[in-house]
Design a protein around this motif. Structure first.
Motif: not given
Length: 405
Positions: A121, A123, A271, A315, A317, A370, A372, A386
């Motif tokens: 999650k 990344q 995703t 999760g 995007i 993301e 959450s 990000s």
């Protein structure tokens, strides 16, 4: 009369033997399932002390010890969603204490699986891959032990069936006992499901032809290997659009809007797509056309409404432009209150990205944030890949004149 009595006696003993045989088979089958459930024969769910010790080592030595302090803070942020750990103990815990708290909450196996999920999650794909490979090594070793035990049980069952069949076939009536239903261990089903999942996610060798809808300029990000460069892009087929992380900045000339390209040896995640230095990106052949419907193009570039995000899975995007209503400094980042005409939502910007200068009324262009949950509230959270840009609010001339006076 004597012959009839003898025949009835023979039939009674034969079927009594068959009943005893079936009861024995049922007990043997129940014993097999007890071995599976109690001894932990299922791969990936070991219960022996040795397996627990190996999972614990993976969590600490391969997991927590490979997180930087900033990454550890990010990791802790998501733990309350998965583990029952009081916030006070969570914030004060060092790496080894954190592993103990996770194991106390959910056990070794579940703790490792949830750790891999959280790392994905965030990344941190290299670390997630490392943890998954270490887990599979333990699973493989335990699976081999399970197969040996299963083979012993099958041999024992075959011997029992053979001796029983020989005994029953000793009379004129050669009716054999009904075949017991085959009991196939769930191991094969799990392996098949895992292979199917690997085909759906992971390295994709086959090329995919897409149209580039959008591409950002390259930017720098921090990783365990130091500072690196990447850029984000959005591509589409005639059926859907996809967000892409491109970790090879030499490919900027390929990712131009409206350009048709073929991508192979890329990684498919649930995703997004990942293109790196090992991927192959080529200009499409003249006969390779991609006609992207207008509704997909609009959907790919549209900022999602906050009301709609409430129904999206965790999760998801999110890319888009949102207006800032408030700003709160936190220990591990900055919390922004965002709103649109459908509702409001918080966005947590972690790490170095929270150094941006932003005020109420400004807009934030968020890329690859993301969805959450913190406690019961949904929010957007930044990851290591990000990107955030501030769009300053336009000031009217009247307010500027007052400031000059």
């Amino acid at each position: 009369m004597y012959l009839a009595f003898t025949k009835i006696s023979f039939m009674y003993h034969k079927y009594l033997h068959l009943t005893i045989h079936h009861i024995g088979f049922a007990l043997e089958t129940a014993s097999w399932w007890c071995n599976v459930l109690w001894l932990g024969f299922l791969p990936g769910w070991p219960s022996s002390l040795e397996m627990k010790r190996e999972y614990k080592e993976i969590l600490l030595l391969k997991g927590m010890d490979n997180l930087t302090d900033e990454e550890l803070d990010r990791f802790k942020f998501f733990l309350p969603d998965e583990f029952n750990i009081p916030n006070g103990r969570l914030e004060a815990a060092n790496r080894s204490q954190l592993v103990k708290l996770m194991i106390q909450s959910d056990g070794e196996v579940s703790a490792l699986m949830k750790t891999i999920s959280i790392v994905k999650k965030l990344q941190y794909m290299d670390l997630a891959k490392c943890l998954q490979e270490e887990k599979e090594k333990v699973d493989k070793k335990y699976m081999e032990n399970e197969k040996k035990n299963e083979t012993k049980l099958i041999r024992k069952k075959n011997v029992a069936k053979t001796s029983s069949a020989e005994h029953v076939a000793s009379g004129n009536d050669t009716t054999a006992p009904p075949a017991a239903p085959g009991v196939s261990p769930p191991v094969k089903k799990q392996v098949a499901a895992k292979q199917e999942a690997m085909r759906q996610e992971g390295l994709q060798e086959d090329p995919m032809t897409v149209m580039v809808l959008k591409a950002m300029k390259p930017f720098k990000f921090e990783s365990r290997k130091g500072q690196q460069e990447m850029f984000h892009a959005t591509v589409a087929t005639d059926r859907d659009f996809y967000f892409v992380k491109v970790f090879d900045t030499r490919l900027t000339d390929k990712f131009h809007p409206k350009k048709i390209i073929t991508i192979s040896k890329y990684y498919w995640h649930s995703t997004f797509l990942e293109v790196n230095t090992s991927s192959l990106v080529l200009d499409a052949e003249s006969d390779q056309k991609v006609s992207v419907p207008n509704n997909i193009i609009r959907k790919a570039g549209k900022t999602p409404k906050i009301r709609d995000l409430q129904t999206r899975p965790l999760g998801t995007i999110v890319n888009g432009v949102f207006m800032v209503q408030e700003k709160t400094e936190k220990r591990n980042g900055t919390l922004y209150g965002l709103n649109d005409n459908t509702g409001s939502m918080n966005v947590l910007v972690l790490g170095n990205q929270n150094r941006i200068k932003c005020e109420k009324g400004d807009k934030l262009r968020l890329t690859f944030f993301e969805l959450s949950k913190y406690r019961r509230n949904l929010q957007l959270v930044s990851g290591s890949h990000s990107h955030i840009t501030v769009i300053k609010a336009k000031k009217n001339k009247g307010s500027e004149m007052k400031k000059k006076d």
